[in-house]
Design a protein around this motif. Structure first.
Motif, mmCIF file in Angstrom:
data_model
loop_
_atom_site.group_PDB
_atom_site.id
_atom_site.type_symbol
_atom_site.label_atom_id
_atom_site.label_comp_id
_atom_site.label_asym_id
_atom_site.label_seq_id
_atom_site.Cartn_x
_atom_site.Cartn_y
_atom_site.Cartn_z
ATOM 1 N N LEU B 70 100.907 -0.057 116.652
ATOM 2 C CA LEU B 70 100.421 -1.074 117.206
ATOM 3 C C LEU B 70 99.042 -0.713 117.556
ATOM 4 O O LEU B 70 98.798 0.242 118.543
ATOM 5 C CB LEU B 70 101.336 -1.515 118.346
ATOM 6 C CG LEU B 70 101.089 -3.037 118.976
ATOM 7 C CD1 LEU B 70 102.517 -3.136 119.795
ATOM 8 C CD2 LEU B 70 100.149 -2.546 120.359
ATOM 9 N N VAL B 71 97.764 -1.453 117.063
ATOM 10 C CA VAL B 71 96.591 -1.097 117.469
ATOM 11 C C VAL B 71 95.916 -2.524 118.073
ATOM 12 O O VAL B 71 95.853 -3.391 117.676
ATOM 13 C CB VAL B 71 95.728 -0.794 116.236
ATOM 14 C CG1 VAL B 71 94.252 -0.591 116.737
ATOM 15 C CG2 VAL B 71 96.278 0.343 115.536
ATOM 16 N N LEU B 72 95.453 -2.431 119.441
ATOM 17 C CA LEU B 72 94.895 -3.451 120.121
ATOM 18 C C LEU B 72 93.449 -3.416 120.283
ATOM 19 O O LEU B 72 92.962 -2.324 120.375
ATOM 20 C CB LEU B 72 95.626 -3.407 121.593
ATOM 21 C CG LEU B 72 97.106 -3.804 121.608
ATOM 22 C CD1 LEU B 72 97.416 -3.365 123.144
ATOM 23 C CD2 LEU B 72 97.322 -5.159 121.291
ATOM 24 N N GLY B 73 92.718 -4.483 120.142
ATOM 25 C CA GLY B 73 91.427 -4.329 120.484
ATOM 26 C C GLY B 73 90.861 -5.711 119.800
ATOM 27 O O GLY B 73 91.318 -6.827 119.726
ATOM 28 N N ARG B 74 89.414 -5.625 120.022
ATOM 29 C CA ARG B 74 88.674 -6.569 119.715
ATOM 30 C C ARG B 74 88.267 -6.582 118.081
ATOM 31 O O ARG B 74 87.241 -5.539 117.965
ATOM 32 C CB ARG B 74 87.490 -6.743 120.646
ATOM 33 C CG ARG B 74 86.578 -8.161 120.205
ATOM 34 C CD ARG B 74 85.521 -8.110 121.519
ATOM 35 N NE ARG B 74 86.096 -8.505 122.649
ATOM 36 C CZ ARG B 74 86.288 -9.829 123.344
ATOM 37 N NH1 ARG B 74 86.062 -10.638 122.409
ATOM 38 N NH2 ARG B 74 86.614 -9.926 124.426
ATOM 39 N N ALA B 75 88.570 -7.441 117.230
ATOM 40 C CA ALA B 75 87.950 -7.368 116.149
ATOM 41 C C ALA B 75 86.771 -8.321 115.850
ATOM 42 O O ALA B 75 86.752 -9.268 116.248
ATOM 43 C CB ALA B 75 89.013 -7.981 115.132
ATOM 44 N N ALA B 76 85.879 -7.725 115.069
ATOM 45 C CA ALA B 76 84.567 -8.567 114.831
ATOM 46 C C ALA B 76 84.339 -8.575 113.448
ATOM 47 O O ALA B 76 84.751 -7.654 112.389
ATOM 48 C CB ALA B 76 83.593 -7.570 115.354
ATOM 49 N N LEU B 77 83.394 -9.539 112.976
ATOM 50 C CA LEU B 77 83.026 -9.768 111.661
ATOM 51 C C LEU B 77 82.223 -8.859 111.372
ATOM 52 O O LEU B 77 81.297 -8.296 111.908
ATOM 53 C CB LEU B 77 82.487 -11.225 111.404
ATOM 54 C CG LEU B 77 83.422 -12.362 111.124
ATOM 55 C CD1 LEU B 77 82.427 -13.593 110.655
ATOM 56 C CD2 LEU B 77 83.995 -12.038 109.553
ATOM 57 N N VAL B 78 82.269 -8.170 109.983
ATOM 58 C CA VAL B 78 81.271 -7.344 109.483
ATOM 59 C C VAL B 78 80.178 -7.940 109.048
ATOM 60 O O VAL B 78 80.441 -8.695 108.019
ATOM 61 C CB VAL B 78 82.023 -6.183 108.478
ATOM 62 C CG1 VAL B 78 80.931 -5.184 108.038
ATOM 63 C CG2 VAL B 78 83.159 -5.407 109.142
ATOM 64 N N THR B 79 79.191 -7.779 109.580
ATOM 65 C CA THR B 79 77.912 -8.588 108.914
ATOM 66 C C THR B 79 77.061 -7.681 108.034
ATOM 67 O O THR B 79 76.163 -7.846 107.238
ATOM 68 C CB THR B 79 77.014 -9.325 110.127
ATOM 69 O OG1 THR B 79 76.854 -8.181 111.092
ATOM 70 C CG2 THR B 79 77.924 -10.246 110.653
ATOM 71 N N ASP B 80 77.057 -6.366 108.404
ATOM 72 C CA ASP B 80 76.180 -5.340 107.803
ATOM 73 C C ASP B 80 76.658 -5.213 106.284
ATOM 74 O O ASP B 80 77.906 -4.942 106.128
ATOM 75 C CB ASP B 80 76.076 -3.969 108.444
ATOM 76 C CG ASP B 80 75.283 -2.950 107.712
ATOM 77 O OD1 ASP B 80 73.903 -2.986 107.773
ATOM 78 O OD2 ASP B 80 75.953 -2.116 107.195
ATOM 79 N N GLU B 81 75.791 -5.346 105.276
ATOM 80 C CA GLU B 81 76.222 -5.438 103.704
ATOM 81 C C GLU B 81 76.911 -4.303 103.501
ATOM 82 O O GLU B 81 77.928 -4.034 102.868
ATOM 83 C CB GLU B 81 75.020 -5.913 102.849
ATOM 84 C CG GLU B 81 75.419 -6.072 101.519
ATOM 85 C CD GLU B 81 74.795 -6.803 100.588
ATOM 86 O OE1 GLU B 81 74.143 -7.630 101.052
ATOM 87 O OE2 GLU B 81 74.709 -6.258 99.330
ATOM 88 N N ASP B 82 76.078 -3.043 103.608
ATOM 89 C CA ASP B 82 76.447 -1.831 103.239
ATOM 90 C C ASP B 82 78.085 -1.341 103.875
ATOM 91 O O ASP B 82 78.882 -0.865 103.269
ATOM 92 C CB ASP B 82 75.578 -0.596 103.882
ATOM 93 C CG ASP B 82 74.434 -0.741 102.941
ATOM 94 O OD1 ASP B 82 74.202 -1.182 101.934
ATOM 95 O OD2 ASP B 82 73.398 -0.077 103.372
ATOM 96 N N GLN B 83 78.063 -1.769 105.344
ATOM 97 C CA GLN B 83 79.427 -1.503 105.912
ATOM 98 C C GLN B 83 80.185 -2.382 105.037
ATOM 99 O O GLN B 83 81.492 -2.111 104.903
ATOM 100 C CB GLN B 83 79.328 -1.857 107.411
ATOM 101 C CG GLN B 83 80.472 -1.545 108.100
ATOM 102 C CD GLN B 83 80.567 -1.912 109.510
ATOM 103 O OE1 GLN B 83 79.489 -2.684 110.126
ATOM 104 N NE2 GLN B 83 81.465 -1.548 110.446
ATOM 105 N N LYS B 84 79.982 -3.415 104.841
ATOM 106 C CA LYS B 84 81.135 -4.713 104.118
ATOM 107 C C LYS B 84 81.491 -4.015 102.756
ATOM 108 O O LYS B 84 82.666 -4.113 102.603
ATOM 109 C CB LYS B 84 80.469 -5.847 104.142
ATOM 110 C CG LYS B 84 81.424 -6.971 103.512
ATOM 111 C CD LYS B 84 80.889 -8.503 103.927
ATOM 112 C CE LYS B 84 81.623 -9.404 103.518
ATOM 113 N NZ LYS B 84 80.938 -10.693 103.380
ATOM 114 N N ARG B 85 80.660 -3.497 102.064
ATOM 115 C CA ARG B 85 80.984 -2.934 100.618
ATOM 116 C C ARG B 85 81.829 -1.727 100.928
ATOM 117 O O ARG B 85 82.841 -1.588 100.155
ATOM 118 C CB ARG B 85 79.662 -2.531 99.983
ATOM 119 C CG ARG B 85 78.998 -3.690 99.372
ATOM 120 C CD ARG B 85 77.862 -3.448 98.385
ATOM 121 N NE ARG B 85 77.082 -4.463 98.015
ATOM 122 C CZ ARG B 85 77.390 -5.172 96.834
ATOM 123 N NH1 ARG B 85 78.442 -4.972 96.137
ATOM 124 N NH2 ARG B 85 76.634 -6.120 96.546
ATOM 125 N N ALA B 86 81.465 -0.832 101.941
ATOM 126 C CA ALA B 86 82.208 0.233 102.184
ATOM 127 C C ALA B 86 83.832 -0.016 102.432
ATOM 128 O O ALA B 86 84.646 0.490 102.162
ATOM 129 C CB ALA B 86 81.468 1.235 103.188
#
Lengths: 188, 188
Positions: B70-86
């Protein structure tokens, strides 16, 4: 089962059983949250069976084949003793049909130590994906392999408790389990 | 993945991938909740493998063998395009290793249509149950069968897309999957 405590969602694995239009789960973690909540607690009980990995011709259309159902509602502690005993019987029989009649039932101490939550089946959402990948029409011309890698939950032969006397009769349901070992469970 | 909207918890099945100390999931349902939440959203990502049904001599000690994290935390939208592609590459390779290099990558339209959430691996809780039932000492004298009914997720032979030309080369990973069909996946 998902629930919320101090704005943090938690998702914990649990056994469930259905009696009529009510689901029952062991209280486990959630029961701690419930101690002072006579009104109950909002939960989401989700059951998912993973049927396969879907390999499309584009990254975008990769997916899973699965069957999932999500039950939303307010779970409440079961306080009525008869209902609690019936729920525990249903939970044991959910592990293996007929099992509750073959084992020692809960004594007073065990009954007090066990929290049971009830959840009425009122708001339900099911989601299913099955079949081959669905690609953009132009991508069907790509020279790329596409298809499904199926997965199934399988029964394996029963493992007797090492402390079990070797002359202990094997119940019919256990014999049937081992005879059916290698068969797929829960195929849709 | 569990998240909260208007005090109601939701638990939705999803593919995940890990890159370093970060987990990535498709936004799917949660992304709708995220539209106006630049700060992210509290989530709980739980992965469970069911290894068997544990039949004890008492109803009380019935259980499951499983491995759960179980992993707890705050999820955030990935907005950086390189990070999103990766992240999308990692998600496709999580479905089948090496797959991302064999398929058409996401185009601009697909990239814009896909939400990806990142979740740092900081707060984690693992729970494992394995082995035979554990009964109250007095109950070992009961003439009742006890043991484990094992379960395993199995690979089954690959199913080519019906629209696949029969001369399409089969990638090594797919051949390996079908050759290993019947093997147990994810055994601990």
């Amino acid at each position: 089962m998902g629930f919320v405590a101090d704005k943090q969602p938690y998702v914990v694995p649990t056994i469930h059983a259905r009696v009529g239009e009510t689901l029952y789960v062991h209280g486990s973690v959630a029961s701690r949250m419930l101690k002072n909540l006579s009104r109950g607690i909002e939960v989401c009980l989700t059951v998912t069976l993973l049927d396969g990995l879907v390999l499309a011709r584009s990254a975008f259309h990769h997916s899973m084949n699965y069957r999932s159902v999500l039950v939303l509602g307010r779970a409440a502690l079961v306080t009525d003793e008869d209902q609690k005993r019936a729920a525990l019987t249903a939970l044991v029989n959910r592990v293996l049909p007929g099992r509750a009649a073959e084992v020692r039932g809960p004594n007073r101490k065990e009954l007090n130590a066990t929290s049971v939550l009830s959840l009425p089946i009122t708001e339900v959402s099911a989601k299913i994906r099955r079949g081959p990948p669905v690609d953009a029409e132009a991508d069907y011309a790509l020279p790329c392999w596409a298809g499904v890698l199926p997965l199934a939950l399988m029964a394996l032969p029963a493992q007797p408790d090492p402390r079990l006397p070797t002359d202990t009769p094997v119940p019919q349901a256990v014999t049937a389990w081992s005879r059916g070992a290698g068969r797929m469970l829960g195929k849709g």
